[in-house]
Write an enzyme that holds these catalytic residues in place. Sequence first.
Site, PDB file in Angstrom:
ATOM      1  N   PRO A   1       0.171  -1.232   0.177  1.00 19.67           N
ATOM      2  CA  PRO A   1      -0.265   0.107  -0.332  1.00 19.67           C
ATOM      3  C   PRO A   1       0.736   1.120  -0.118  1.00 19.67           C
ATOM      4  CG  PRO A   1      -0.281  -1.205   2.183  1.00 19.67           C
ATOM      5  CD  PRO A   1       0.869  -1.825   1.319  1.00 19.67           C
TER       6      PRO A   1
ATOM      7  N   GLU B   1       2.937  -6.830   8.624  1.00 20.90           N
ATOM      8  CA  GLU B   1       2.784  -5.485   9.242  1.00 20.90           C
ATOM      9  C   GLU B   1       3.446  -5.282   7.335  1.00 20.90           C
ATOM     10  OE1 GLU B   1       0.315  -3.950  10.429  1.00 20.90           O
ATOM     11  OE2 GLU B   1      -0.773  -6.133  11.294  1.00 20.90           O
TER      12      GLU B   1
ATOM     13  N   ARG C   1      -3.872  -7.739 -20.472  1.00 21.55           N
ATOM     14  CA  ARG C   1      -5.088  -7.680 -21.036  1.00 21.55           C
ATOM     15  C   ARG C   1      -4.344  -7.353 -22.932  1.00 21.55           C
ATOM     16  NH1 ARG C   1     -10.104  -7.117 -20.547  1.00 21.55           N
ATOM     17  NH2 ARG C   1     -10.465  -5.340 -22.000  1.00 21.55           N
TER      18      ARG C   1
ATOM     19  N   ASP D   1     -11.189   0.089 -24.323  1.00 20.75           N
ATOM     20  CA  ASP D   1     -11.418  -0.270 -22.516  1.00 20.75           C
ATOM     21  C   ASP D   1     -11.638   1.487 -22.326  1.00 20.75           C
ATOM     22  OD1 ASP D   1     -11.240  -2.112 -22.639  1.00 20.75           O
ATOM     23  OD2 ASP D   1      -9.690  -3.547 -22.489  1.00 20.75           O
TER      24      ASP D   1
HETATM   25 CL1  6GU Z   1       0.433  -3.769  -3.121  1.00 22.17          CL
HETATM   26  N1  6GU Z   1      -0.718  -4.314  -0.980  1.00 22.17           N
HETATM   27  C1  6GU Z   1      -1.689  -4.062   0.187  1.00 22.17           C
HETATM   28  N2  6GU Z   1      -0.956  -5.066   1.458  1.00 22.17           N
HETATM   29  N3  6GU Z   1      -2.799  -3.861   0.571  1.00 22.17           N
HETATM   30  C2  6GU Z   1      -2.934  -2.607  -0.923  1.00 22.17           C
HETATM   31  C3  6GU Z   1      -2.245  -3.115  -1.453  1.00 22.17           C
HETATM   32  C4  6GU Z   1      -1.130  -3.737  -1.923  1.00 22.17           C
HETATM   33  N4  6GU Z   1      -2.682  -2.436  -2.579  1.00 22.17           N
HETATM   34  C5  6GU Z   1      -3.538  -1.431  -2.202  1.00 22.17           C
HETATM   35  N5  6GU Z   1      -3.851  -1.981  -0.357  1.00 22.17           N
END
Ligand code: 6GU
Length: 254
Positions: free
Chosen positions: A89, A116, A154, A169
């Site tokens: 994230p 984590e 794709r 798309d």
């Molecule tokens: Cl790539 N990993 C995690 N754990 N949470 C996420 C993510 C990735 N992308 C958005 N949230």
Amino acid sequence: MRFDVLTLFPEIFASYLGQSLLRRAIDRGLVEVRLHDIRDWATNKHKKVDDRPFGGGPGMVLMAEPVVQCVEAVRSLGPEPGHLVMLTPQGQRLDQAAVERLAAERRILLLCGRYEGFDERIRLLLEPEEISIGDYVLNGGEVAAMVVIDAVIRLVPGVLGDEDSSAADSFSGERRLLEGPQYTRPRVFRGLEVPEVLLSGDHEAIARWRAEQAFLRTCQRRADLLAGRDEPREPRTEQKESRRTNQRGDKLGE
Ligand code: 6GU
């Protein structure tokens, strides 16, 4: 296009890989996906790959040693080291431009985390490209890795049938607009009719209508995609109109 997925949960991918479009692409040799279990590179006898964070705090951290060893071993399996992507994230948010860039690679390694996070030395040593799929937290990178594979394949020539081009798309091509409404049979369903122009056989009029609808839908739902464009050809009245409509394009009560 070859993907190597590095994960603690390879079994999560089984049903996705058996899915028809991807299965067909794999069977035809257009796409290859190999799964690697990070735990196979655990160096201790309990096969432990995570540990508590130094300094304290909640959760567990993926250890550097098994992850780095796993990446190095997987890299050495191929004819080229490949482009390393870490799913986290904290990464750059995936968009179609990033998907297009990834589709130009011949080999991509997708490193999925759990717990984590990753020991920071994994980043420092491997310098992966870090990708997030959106501003929310998943339990791990596996679902995000499937998103990356799904979006990238794709664009691999031959993966989609002739009749399903990715060029139309939403987000693809120069215009980067959402796609407008589509209809198929029957002509009338529960009193709702297919727009006359689509039945007219006038290909120019149809193309014009579709372009207008795509623009309108983008104004209504994702005006942010239009920001910075130098092409607002649409009359002002229609843009104003769009602010009084909701996501489905219905008029909102005033
Ligand atoms: Cl790539 N990993 C995690 N754990 N949470 C996420 C993510 C990735 N992308 C958005 N949230």
